[in-house]
Design an enzyme around this catalytic site. Structure first.
Site, mmCIF file in Angstrom:
data_model
loop_
_atom_site.group_PDB
_atom_site.id
_atom_site.type_symbol
_atom_site.label_atom_id
_atom_site.label_comp_id
_atom_site.label_asym_id
_atom_site.label_seq_id
_atom_site.Cartn_x
_atom_site.Cartn_y
_atom_site.Cartn_z
ATOM 1 C CE1 TYR A 144 3.612 2.081 19.887
ATOM 2 C CE2 TYR A 144 1.602 1.959 18.582
ATOM 3 C CZ TYR A 144 2.853 2.521 18.826
ATOM 4 O OH TYR A 144 3.324 3.517 18.017
ATOM 5 C CB CYS A 164 -18.718 1.299 -30.645
ATOM 6 S SG CYS A 164 -17.114 1.175 -29.840
ATOM 7 C CB CYS A 169 -17.656 5.692 -27.656
ATOM 8 S SG CYS A 169 -18.137 5.004 -29.244
ATOM 9 C CE LYS A 227 5.880 -1.317 12.145
ATOM 10 N NZ LYS A 227 5.546 -0.071 11.457
ATOM 11 C CD GLU A 276 0.737 -4.561 20.583
ATOM 12 O OE1 GLU A 276 1.281 -3.461 20.587
ATOM 13 O OE2 GLU A 276 0.184 -5.063 21.577
ATOM 14 C CB CYS A 280 -16.278 2.527 -33.475
ATOM 15 S SG CYS A 280 -17.076 3.783 -32.464
ATOM 16 C CE LYS A 290 6.930 -2.630 7.165
ATOM 17 N NZ LYS A 290 7.217 -1.253 7.524
ATOM 18 C CB CYS A 349 -14.729 5.883 -30.207
ATOM 19 S SG CYS A 349 -14.560 4.169 -29.665
ATOM 20 C CG ASP A 376 0.339 2.461 7.594
ATOM 21 O OD1 ASP A 376 1.338 3.076 8.015
ATOM 22 O OD2 ASP A 376 0.109 2.278 6.391
HETATM 23 S S1 IVH Z 1 6.034 -0.824 19.594
HETATM 24 C C1 IVH Z 1 10.410 0.260 21.001
HETATM 25 N N1 IVH Z 1 3.720 -1.547 18.665
HETATM 26 O O1 IVH Z 1 5.834 1.180 14.368
HETATM 27 C C2 IVH Z 1 9.459 0.372 19.887
HETATM 28 N N2 IVH Z 1 4.950 0.071 17.462
HETATM 29 O O2 IVH Z 1 8.628 0.700 13.411
HETATM 30 C C3 IVH Z 1 8.065 0.562 20.351
HETATM 31 N N3 IVH Z 1 3.772 0.912 15.488
HETATM 32 O O3 IVH Z 1 7.398 3.984 15.757
HETATM 33 C C4 IVH Z 1 7.095 0.476 19.272
HETATM 34 N N4 IVH Z 1 1.941 -0.285 15.724
HETATM 35 O O4 IVH Z 1 4.893 4.143 15.204
HETATM 36 C C5 IVH Z 1 4.791 -0.773 18.480
HETATM 37 N N5 IVH Z 1 1.618 -2.256 17.977
HETATM 38 C C6 IVH Z 1 2.687 -1.492 17.803
HETATM 39 C C7 IVH Z 1 2.780 -0.600 16.732
HETATM 40 C C8 IVH Z 1 3.942 0.157 16.588
HETATM 41 C C9 IVH Z 1 2.551 0.631 14.991
HETATM 42 C C10 IVH Z 1 4.703 1.854 14.863
HETATM 43 C C11 IVH Z 1 5.250 2.908 15.787
HETATM 44 C C12 IVH Z 1 6.729 2.755 15.777
HETATM 45 C C13 IVH Z 1 6.961 2.002 14.513
HETATM 46 C C14 IVH Z 1 8.210 1.181 14.642
#
Ligand code: IVH
Length: 682
Positions: free
Chosen positions: A233, A441, A435, A123, A121, A420, A323, A417, A125
């Site tokens: 998650y 120019c 300008c 990650k 899934e 020119c 990442k 400028c 931010d």
């Molecule tokens: S699972 C045991 N799933 O990433 C760890 N983390 O680097 C459980 N995060 O602290 C985390 N999306 O803030 C998990 N789909 C996702 C996530 C996720 C973002 C963040 C979360 C965690 C950090 C870990």
């Protein structure tokens, strides 16, 4: 009304409102209109005001509470909130998979050729939180903190509309801790920053900071104005009265059933090939998603296998974060250069120590204008944060103040400028410095010529910026009509210009004479007349003679031409030197076929329809597509729902496309859209 019946009404109302919230925020599929929702909500408030003793914490009216006093309380997590190990490339991902394979095989949980299934899934931010439900009611929300102790942010989390105050259904455990990420989507982020700017308040560097800043407000009224979202998650403590299903995926599915939002892009994948394919797929979708992600999280799906794999001192061995290339990096600001644009606007550009951002080496980044530099307090010598998201031009987000060297100086705009030496003036009420040299120019002249030959204008291939620079420096070209008088000897006489390439350029110049009225208008470079406006002007006026004499009143009849654009157009055609250039171009033989009439707009397939745009378009910007749709009577919405008639999906379309497919909404490619809209290309 007897007391019993008021309680019943109230409980029904609460359920109805929460069901609509669920449909709207979790399923993204509204079931009633906004006014209908407001009416229900008002009814709830009226009853609660008359019977304050019946107000319960899980009532939708209780999302925004009072300011908290004495700062945030500490919360010790019943189950620690761990973080994840990272993999930065496919080799690291392969080793992770290999280690898990070996452990599971030696525990005899896995057959020889069996692959491990992973829940994959995005990650998110944002920031991790733990939601504690007791008897199905949200009683506490805490940030991750150091993993063992976090902060109590219940008052703020209650304002997040997609988080249920009460779980749906009835079969939940007595205690259920749900974990997930609070985040702000890109559109909400842009809006918040705009309103911070309007209030002359500090802007947030990125959506994650905006989400974190919003959750750490003492006053929930402020948080309530910041549209935050949430995907779950994971989980923390769960009471024994619920036997956890066998797989992560089934738990997440159950959490979704109980009303918690889960990410629709999550997918079950198998083995190393599955891990890599999901990565490639999501990376391609990244820019089209309406929220920021910084990678992928893979989790071994079988919970028994997770338990077998266990934890190192810091991380689970059953999960890893792959990442994406960073979109934000730090580098040195070596200098601030000034670029002069086609209309004379001076743009400060950061000259950077070259650095790789999201996989591309960046050595320049726009600083937009002086206001922006001052607001961000960026100074030459600073270590700056550079950001590049998708196709967006790299941008300097701000300086790292703790690393600022001594004796840095505030940046000032030059008074003359740099190209020119003409005076520089600041436009009234605008952050733009210009300008005053006009076509005197060389920089403005070069930009105007570059625009004239560009792909969407006269499309003269082979006439690049370098050659234009040489032609201007050699005094061979002053105005666009001069291109048409160039000779083979003149072009091939330029440095590093072979006769063959010179002939190709001459041919391309000849070919460009046959064009369209819309391209010609666009090529003239009238301020604020883009490709779409040019097309609409061509369609409306049909002939150059009519356009030349059009007054402001008749110009504003053209879709999306306002008074400012109208006056730019009128001013342009009132300048004798512009008319001379136009005469020169026509005398050189530039011509176009007569403009055909468009069908009446009410006949358009888009009339009265709701459309959503996603992904990156090739032939036009999304704004231009929006203008076209609106001029055809369509409404352009920001997100896909059951009410959407068409999704127009460009390259790298992401979650909106998935959603449209799920809902069975008609999806058009850019080419299909152009065809259906009857936009004349060229
Ligand atoms: S699972 C045991 N799933 O990433 C760890 N983390 O680097 C459980 N995060 O602290 C985390 N999306 O803030 C998990 N789909 C996702 C996530 C996720 C973002 C963040 C979360 C965690 C950090 C870990």
């Amino acid at each position: 009304m007897p007391e019993q019946s008021i309680e019943q009404t109230l409980s029904q109302l609460k359920q109805q409102i929460e069901a609509h919230n669920y449909a709207y925020y979790v399923l993204d599929n509204p079931t009633i209109s906004d006014p209908q929702y407001d009416a229900l909500y008002r009814q709830l408030i009226e009853i609660e005001q008359a019977h304050p003793e019946l107000v319960t914490p899980d009532s939708p009216s209780q999302r925004v509470g009072d300011q908290i006093r004495g700062g945030f309380k500490e919360v010790r997590h019943q189950v620690p909130m761990l973080s994840l190990d990272n993999a930065f490339d496919n080799d690291e991902l392969a080793s992770f998979n290999q280690r898990a394979l070996e452990r599971l095989k030696s525990a005899e949980l896995l057959a020889d050729n069996q692959l491990i299934e992973y829940a994959a899934e995005p990650k998110m931010d944002g920031l991790a939180i733990n939601l504690r439900y007791e008897q199905g009611v949200l009683v506490q929300a805490a940030t991750r903190g150091d993993g063992l102790v976090g902060e109590d942010v219940t008052h703020n989390v209650r304002t997040i509309r997609c988080i249920p105050l009460k779980l749906r259904g009835t079969d939940w455990p007595e205690v259920l801790e749900v974990r997930g990420e609070v985040f702000m989507n890109k559109a909400a982020f842009a809006k918040i920053n705009q309103s911070q700017l309007d209030k002359a308040d500090k802007v947030f560097a990125n959506p994650r900071n905006a989400a974190a800043g919003s959750l750490r407000q003492l006053d929930p009224k402020i948080t309530a104005q910041r549209p935050l979202s949430f995907f779950c998650y994971g989980w923390g403590a769960i009471s024994d009265d619920w036997s956890i299903p066998e797989s992560y995926t089934s738990v997440i599915h159950q959490l979704h059933e109980w009303g918690l939002p889960t990410n629709p892009l999550a997918k079950l994948v198998a083995g190393q090939p599955g891990l890599v394919a999901y990565y490639d797929d999501l990376l391609a979708q990244r820019d089209g998603l309406d929220y920021e992600i910084d990678g992928i999280v893979y989790k071994v799906d079988q919970i028994a296998w997770q338990q077998q794999l266990g934890f190192t001192s810091k991380f689970p061995r059953w999960a890893i974060a792959r990442k994406f290339p960073a979109q934000e990096v730090w580098t040195k600001l070596l200098g601030i250069d000034i670029q002069v644009g086609r209309t004379g606007a001076l743009t400060p550009v950061a000259r950077l120590e070259p650095v790789s951002v999201a996989g591309v080496t960046v050595s320049n980044a726009t600083l937009h204008n002086l206001d922006e530099i001052q607001r961000k307090d960026v100074r030459v010598g600073d270590t700056v944060i550079v950001r590049r998201a998708g196709d967006v031009i790299p941008e300097v987000v701000g300086s790292v103040l703790s690393l600022r060297p001594d004796n840095t100086e505030l940046f000032v705009m030059p008074k003359a400028c740099p190209v020119c030496a003409s005076d520089v003036v600041r436009e009234l009420d605008k952050a733009v410095y210009r300008c005053t040299g006009g076509l005197f120019c060389a920089a403005q002249r070069k930009r105007a010529l570059e625009h004239f030959v560009s792909r969407k204008a006269m499309d003269i291939q082979g006439l690049g910026d370098k050659l234009i620079n040489q032609l201007v420096e050699a005094d061979l070209v002053h105005h666009p009509d001069d291109f048409y008088g160039l000779t083979l000897a003149q072009i091939s006489g330029l440095e590093r210009m072979a006769e063959k390439s010179a002939q190709n350029v001459l041919d391309a110049i000849q070919d460009s004479k046959q064009t369209s009225f819309a391209r010609f208008i666009y090529a003239l470079g009238i301020p604020e007349v883009g490709e779409v406006t040019a097309k609409q002007l061509a369609q409306h006026f049909k002939t150059l003679d009519a356009l030349k004499v059009a007054d402001v009143e008749s110009l504003i009849e053209v879709p999306d031409v306002g008074e400012i654009v109208a006056s730019h157009i009128r001013d342009f055609f009132q300048q004798t030197h512009n008319l001379e250039v136009i005469d020169g171009l026509l005398a050189a033989g530039i011509n176009w076929p007569e403009v055909a009439s468009n069908p009446p707009q009410t006949d358009s397939a888009f009339n009265g329809k709701t459309c959503v745009l996603t992904g990156s378009l090739e032939q036009m910007t999304r704004d231009e597509a929006k203008q076209i749709l609106e001029s055809l009577g369509a409404k352009v919405a920001g997100s896909v729902s059951a009410k959407t008639d068409y999704l127009i999906a460009g390259e790298k379309a992401g979650s909106k496309l998935t959603k449209a497919e799920q809902l069975g909404v008609a999806v058009l490619t850019e080419a299909e859209f152009i065809e259906l809209a009857g936009v004349q290309n060229g």
